[in-house]
Design an enzyme around this catalytic site. Sequence first.
Site, PDB file in Angstrom:
ATOM      1  N   GLY A  14     -12.054  -9.275   8.967  1.00 34.79           N
ATOM      2  CA  GLY A  14     -11.631  -9.271   7.570  1.00 34.79           C
ATOM      3  C   GLY A  14     -12.608  -9.861   6.574  1.00 34.79           C
ATOM      4  O   GLY A  14     -12.257 -10.059   5.416  1.00 34.79           O
ATOM      5  N   SER A  20     -14.246 -13.561   0.519  1.00 32.74           N
ATOM      6  CA  SER A  20     -13.156 -13.256   1.457  1.00 32.74           C
ATOM      7  C   SER A  20     -12.563 -14.528   2.055  1.00 32.74           C
ATOM      8  O   SER A  20     -13.294 -15.447   2.440  1.00 32.74           O
ATOM      9  CB  SER A  20     -13.676 -12.395   2.610  1.00 32.74           C
ATOM     10  N   ALA A  97      -3.341  -1.351   1.186  1.00 31.04           N
ATOM     11  CA  ALA A  97      -2.396  -0.333   0.721  1.00 31.04           C
ATOM     12  C   ALA A  97      -3.136   0.502  -0.318  1.00 31.04           C
ATOM     13  O   ALA A  97      -4.099   0.021  -0.926  1.00 31.04           O
ATOM     14  CB  ALA A  97      -1.165  -0.984   0.100  1.00 31.04           C
ATOM     15  N   TYR A 159       3.791  -5.842  -5.861  1.00 33.00           N
ATOM     16  CA  TYR A 159       3.257  -6.013  -4.491  1.00 33.00           C
ATOM     17  C   TYR A 159       3.801  -4.905  -3.580  1.00 33.00           C
ATOM     18  O   TYR A 159       3.169  -4.472  -2.637  1.00 33.00           O
ATOM     19  CB  TYR A 159       3.580  -7.412  -3.956  1.00 33.00           C
ATOM     20  N   LYS A 166       3.856  -7.005   4.834  1.00 33.78           N
ATOM     21  CA  LYS A 166       3.787  -8.447   5.163  1.00 33.78           C
ATOM     22  C   LYS A 166       5.046  -8.901   5.890  1.00 33.78           C
ATOM     23  O   LYS A 166       4.968  -9.741   6.792  1.00 33.78           O
ATOM     24  CB  LYS A 166       3.546  -9.293   3.908  1.00 33.78           C
ATOM     25  N   THR A 197     -10.101 -12.716  -4.680  1.00 34.29           N
ATOM     26  CA  THR A 197     -10.992 -12.045  -3.735  1.00 34.29           C
ATOM     27  C   THR A 197     -11.171 -10.593  -4.170  1.00 34.29           C
ATOM     28  O   THR A 197     -10.563 -10.154  -5.153  1.00 34.29           O
ATOM     29  CB  THR A 197     -10.380 -12.062  -2.322  1.00 34.29           C
TER      30      THR A 197
END
Length: 259
Positions: A14, A20, A97, A159, A166, A197
């Site tokens: 990631g 990050s 997403a 979201y 999540k 980020t």
Amino acid sequence: MPNRFEGKQALVLGVANRRSIAWAIAERLAAEGAQLAFTYQGERIEKNVRDLAATVDTKLVTPCDVRSDDDLDRVFAEAADAFGGGLDVLVHSVAFAAAEDLEGRFTDTPRDRFWMAVDISAYSLVACARRAEPLMEARGGGSIVTMTYLGGVRAVPHYNVMGVAKATLDASMRYLAWDLGQKEIRINAISAGPVRTLAARSIAGFTTMEEMFEQRAPLHRAIDATDCGAAAAYLLSDDARNVSGTTLYVDAGYHAMGM
Ligand code: NAD
Ligand code: 0WE
């Protein structure tokens, strides 16, 4: 700085760039003595990740799209090779997403993009944990951390499908904790407040959300990626030897509020 990861081997998924959350976690593990392996998604960010990896004790940098079982098989084989057959620590800090699904109404999310978000952001933890299990067993146990967000527990406007992903990630973490506990492997999640980020900057209204966050959080300030690094280092270390299946909120207390 304590040295809780001397002789420990960690695989980090990631990192995209220096901002990050995964990089802040990796830097902290490295500062406490860990040897590292990194995966990156796509040639576009390969140089970023290689340049960052070169600044710490890195044994492997390799591409990985978490949607691909072939990629995951190869990555864990390469990590086992690079680390002499074992793995102590796994950091999962991956989410995605479609941008358009983080703007409009959740109600309008089409089937294919719903499953894509869940595949990349939640199933990938299960896929990684299954492959990490024998490598950690070979070391007598291990520890896994994943990154989550309050939007999986409560409805946060915009979201949307990421919240559903999540929630799936959070539940997966708890079921993995039960299975892997038998092998002396722990798994936990960090629920972070908003951090600027790559994944966050492009979100419409992020600045407004940060302002609201700072007003309402008990500590009246934003968190940063190094806060996640410190929390992850705790959860991944033997200091947390009896902590598994839990979510640690690193959010200046925001989640405790009802207004
Ligand atoms: P980031 O963009 O730096 O990291 C997201 C990473 O996911 C990137 O490295 C990207 O390459 C990777 N990724 C996306 N699709 C992938 C795929 N198919 N295969 C492999 N990798 C893929 O952003 P970040 O904010 O550091 O996000 C890391 C984690 O933290 C995510 O799980 C995110 O949901 C979570 N989180 C972020 C915040 C925040 O405000 N930034 C808050 C709470 C939780
Ligand atoms: O998990 C996240 C963001 C993850 C994310 C970000 C993007 C932007 C670029 C996943 N997929 C994409 N896809 C893209 O095309 N966070 C916790 C940060 C975040 O995102 C929000 C938030 C917060 C906080 C979106 C809406 C509202 C709040």
